[in-house]
Design a protein around this motif. Structure first.
Motif, PDB file in Angstrom:
ATOM      1  N   THR A 119     -38.016 -61.438   7.622  1.00  0.00           N
ATOM      2  CA  THR A 119     -39.445 -61.870   6.874  1.00  0.00           C
ATOM      3  C   THR A 119     -39.408 -62.641   5.515  1.00  0.00           C
ATOM      4  O   THR A 119     -39.734 -63.635   4.905  1.00  0.00           O
ATOM      5  CB  THR A 119     -40.243 -61.312   7.126  1.00  0.00           C
ATOM      6  OG1 THR A 119     -40.087 -59.717   6.675  1.00  0.00           O
ATOM      7  CG2 THR A 119     -40.882 -61.013   8.561  1.00  0.00           C
ATOM      8  N   LEU A 123     -33.613 -62.794   0.757  1.00  0.00           N
ATOM      9  CA  LEU A 123     -32.928 -62.789   1.897  1.00  0.00           C
ATOM     10  C   LEU A 123     -32.036 -63.952   2.881  1.00  0.00           C
ATOM     11  O   LEU A 123     -31.213 -63.903   3.341  1.00  0.00           O
ATOM     12  CB  LEU A 123     -33.320 -61.367   2.754  1.00  0.00           C
ATOM     13  CG  LEU A 123     -33.355 -59.935   1.423  1.00  0.00           C
ATOM     14  CD1 LEU A 123     -33.875 -59.159   2.937  1.00  0.00           C
ATOM     15  CD2 LEU A 123     -32.062 -59.325   0.910  1.00  0.00           C
ATOM     16  N   GLU A 155     -31.060 -50.066   9.618  1.00  0.00           N
ATOM     17  CA  GLU A 155     -32.127 -49.283   8.939  1.00  0.00           C
ATOM     18  C   GLU A 155     -33.554 -50.783   8.651  1.00  0.00           C
ATOM     19  O   GLU A 155     -33.622 -51.652   7.849  1.00  0.00           O
ATOM     20  CB  GLU A 155     -31.546 -49.763   7.505  1.00  0.00           C
ATOM     21  CG  GLU A 155     -30.977 -47.983   6.768  1.00  0.00           C
ATOM     22  CD  GLU A 155     -30.587 -47.377   5.393  1.00  0.00           C
ATOM     23  OE1 GLU A 155     -32.306 -47.621   4.761  1.00  0.00           O
ATOM     24  OE2 GLU A 155     -29.911 -47.387   4.847  1.00  0.00           O
ATOM     25  N   PHE A 156     -34.035 -51.214  10.244  1.00  0.00           N
ATOM     26  CA  PHE A 156     -35.213 -51.951  10.491  1.00  0.00           C
ATOM     27  C   PHE A 156     -36.293 -51.129  10.345  1.00  0.00           C
ATOM     28  O   PHE A 156     -37.733 -51.665   9.790  1.00  0.00           O
ATOM     29  CB  PHE A 156     -34.252 -52.277  11.783  1.00  0.00           C
ATOM     30  CG  PHE A 156     -35.782 -53.691  11.949  1.00  0.00           C
ATOM     31  CD1 PHE A 156     -36.026 -54.322  10.574  1.00  0.00           C
ATOM     32  CD2 PHE A 156     -36.277 -53.442  13.201  1.00  0.00           C
ATOM     33  CE1 PHE A 156     -37.446 -55.644  11.576  1.00  0.00           C
ATOM     34  CE2 PHE A 156     -37.180 -54.395  13.840  1.00  0.00           C
ATOM     35  CZ  PHE A 156     -37.720 -54.999  12.982  1.00  0.00           C
ATOM     36  N   ALA A 159     -38.180 -49.382   8.023  1.00  0.00           N
ATOM     37  CA  ALA A 159     -39.740 -50.681   7.192  1.00  0.00           C
ATOM     38  C   ALA A 159     -40.412 -50.764   7.550  1.00  0.00           C
ATOM     39  O   ALA A 159     -41.422 -51.627   7.208  1.00  0.00           O
ATOM     40  CB  ALA A 159     -38.367 -51.532   6.583  1.00  0.00           C
TER      41      ALA A 159
HETATM   42  N1  SAH Z   1     -29.531 -53.892   7.969  1.00  0.00           N
HETATM   43  C1  SAH Z   1     -29.567 -54.369   6.475  1.00  0.00           C
HETATM   44  C2  SAH Z   1     -31.120 -54.097   5.560  1.00  0.00           C
HETATM   45  C3  SAH Z   1     -31.792 -53.232   5.489  1.00  0.00           C
HETATM   46  S1  SAH Z   1     -33.275 -53.112   4.656  1.00  0.00           S
HETATM   47  C4  SAH Z   1     -29.035 -53.589   5.949  1.00  0.00           C
HETATM   48  O1  SAH Z   1     -28.299 -52.149   6.377  1.00  0.00           O
HETATM   49  O2  SAH Z   1     -28.152 -53.089   4.763  1.00  0.00           O
HETATM   50  C5  SAH Z   1     -34.387 -54.071   5.458  1.00  0.00           C
HETATM   51  C6  SAH Z   1     -34.455 -55.698   6.291  1.00  0.00           C
HETATM   52  O3  SAH Z   1     -35.295 -55.222   6.603  1.00  0.00           O
HETATM   53  C7  SAH Z   1     -34.416 -56.276   5.416  1.00  0.00           C
HETATM   54  O4  SAH Z   1     -33.811 -57.640   5.045  1.00  0.00           O
HETATM   55  C8  SAH Z   1     -35.737 -56.493   5.299  1.00  0.00           C
HETATM   56  O5  SAH Z   1     -36.601 -57.917   4.566  1.00  0.00           O
HETATM   57  C9  SAH Z   1     -36.261 -56.741   6.763  1.00  0.00           C
HETATM   58  N2  SAH Z   1     -37.571 -56.811   7.668  1.00  0.00           N
HETATM   59  C10 SAH Z   1     -38.250 -55.257   6.602  1.00  0.00           C
HETATM   60  N3  SAH Z   1     -39.731 -55.901   7.418  1.00  0.00           N
HETATM   61  C11 SAH Z   1     -39.290 -56.498   8.652  1.00  0.00           C
HETATM   62  C12 SAH Z   1     -39.995 -57.686   9.354  1.00  0.00           C
HETATM   63  N4  SAH Z   1     -41.373 -56.967   9.877  1.00  0.00           N
HETATM   64  N5  SAH Z   1     -39.762 -58.706  10.193  1.00  0.00           N
HETATM   65  C13 SAH Z   1     -38.532 -58.780  10.653  1.00  0.00           C
HETATM   66  N6  SAH Z   1     -37.375 -58.155   9.158  1.00  0.00           N
HETATM   67  C14 SAH Z   1     -38.457 -57.766   7.773  1.00  0.00           C
END
Ligand code: SAH
Length: 355
Positions: A119, A123, A155-156, A159
């Motif tokens: 999103t 990034l 780590e998705f 968040a």
């Molecule tokens: N996978 C990466 C980043 C983790 S941080 C790593 O391990 O380094 C979380 C990631 O999810 C970021 O890229 C952020 O912009 C994305 N993100 C957060 N909420 C989101 C959503 N609702 N839909 C899509 N991407 C999202």
């Protein structure tokens, strides 16, 4: 007096207008407000950022996941064309390490079409810089095209917003963000009819319907179209009560109410509920296992040794420290979990069947 953030002013105005704000709404605004959301305008990763993630700690993490993707590709019957999907790809580091590690797998690169669900415009720009133009972006999983898929998420889920409930005075109430007499943000409680068994006074329960909806939709996809997903995140294998919502700014924990939009907000992933949501959609799940178990089984030591042999002493120390950080018992090794979700009928993916 301390100056508020632009997002804080907006949130205060919204609360004045509509009353106390549920935590999921607050979290969604803090992370994803189109202008002031945490991820929208910045690169939060790395030593100069707010936190560091596994792919940013060492290339080994992404390479081992690449090896896993190569096996997944074979399990899918080495299709001529498939979607290589990453959810929340951050700086694009994990995908770029996966692509390097899968070069040795015949047919993989030619067949892979890369799709990123992201999103954040800031990034996306970094991802484009790292991965080149042959990438398609999506706001959500809904617009992903049909076809066989390998799906990675590191780590998705942590968040995605959660709600919090608190057992108070003999009933469950929802935790919401309100205002104190000085118009500063405070956490309060509002009446909420939650059908959960009673608990000890002060018990906090977290529910994540948005995470479950995404997992269920992915499960539905896997049920009707061949695919394999790997979910890596910090969290607990079985549902548990307690407040795990945390804010991190410049590598330090802070209050979730401090500097809205300038701190990362995440919470533990409840892998029991997440796994259930994938299964409700029709997928088969394996794990979670600890990141420690997963990385060791995938060959962490051998890969670290081979890198160290080619390196000088200072770099060798860096490799050893990174390995410990990723898999150490008291570091990320036990806290982070790895789960797989598959289309029904596919074989158990290594290392989920291994002791
Ligand atoms: N996978 C990466 C980043 C983790 S941080 C790593 O391990 O380094 C979380 C990631 O999810 C970021 O890229 C952020 O912009 C994305 N993100 C957060 N909420 C989101 C959503 N609702 N839909 C899509 N991407 C999202």
């Amino acid at each position: 007096m301390r100056k508020s953030t632009p997002l804080e002013d907006l949130i205060v105005a919204m609360i004045r207008e509509d009353g106390p704000m549920p935590i999921d709404r607050y979290m969604a605004l803090c992370l994803g407000h189109p202008v002031h959301g945490y991820y929208m305008s910045r690169d939060p990763f790395g030593p100069d950022g707010d936190f560091i993630t596994a792919p940013e700690i060492s290339q080994i993490f992404g390479e081992l996941i690449g090896v896993w993707c190569a096996a997944a590709f074979q399990a899918l019957g080495a299709p001529r064309h498939f979607l290589l999907v990453e959810l929340g790809p951050g700086r694009g580091t994990l995908m770029s390490d996966i692509l390097r590690a899968t070069k040795v797998m015949p047919g993989f690169r030619e067949a892979a079409e890369i799709h990123l669900v992201e999103t954040s415009p800031a990034l996306r720009k970094l991802q484009a810089g790292k991965l080149g133009p042959a990438v398609t972006w999506h706001e959500s999983i809904e617009s992903l095209p049909e076809g066989p898929a390998i799906i990675i998420a590191n780590e998705f889920f942590d968040a995605l917003p959660i709600s919090q409930y608190e057992f108070h005075d003999g009933r469950w109430m929802e935790r919401r963000i309100g205002l104190n007499a000085g118009d500063r943000l405070v956490i309060g409680r509002s009446a909420f009819p939650l059908a959960e068994p009673p608990a000890v006074e002060g018990t906090i329960l977290e529910l994540a319907p948005i995470r479950a909806a995404v997992a269920r939709a992915l499960g539905e996809r896997l049920a009707h179209s061949p695919g394999i997903a790997l979910i890596v995140d910090y969290g607990h294998p079985a549902s548990a009560q307690g407040d795990t919502l945390q804010a991190v700014r410049r590598h330090k924990f802070c209050s979730i109410l401090d500097r809205p939009g300038e701190a990362d907000l995440t919470s533990h992933v409840d892998f029991e509920r997440l796994g259930q949501a994938f299964r409700d959609g029709g997928a088969v799940t394996f794990g979670p296992v600890t990141q420690r178990h997963y990385l060791h089984a995938m060959g962490l030591e051998a890969r670290a040794d081979s890198l160290a042999r080619k390196a000088r002493l200072p770099e060798r120390k860096i490799i050893a420290r990174a390995t410990e950080r990723l898999a150490g018992e008291n570091q990320m090794g036990n806290l982070f979990k790895v789960m797989a979700a598959l289309s029904p009928g596919l074989p158990t993916p290594y290392p989920f069947g291994s002791p």
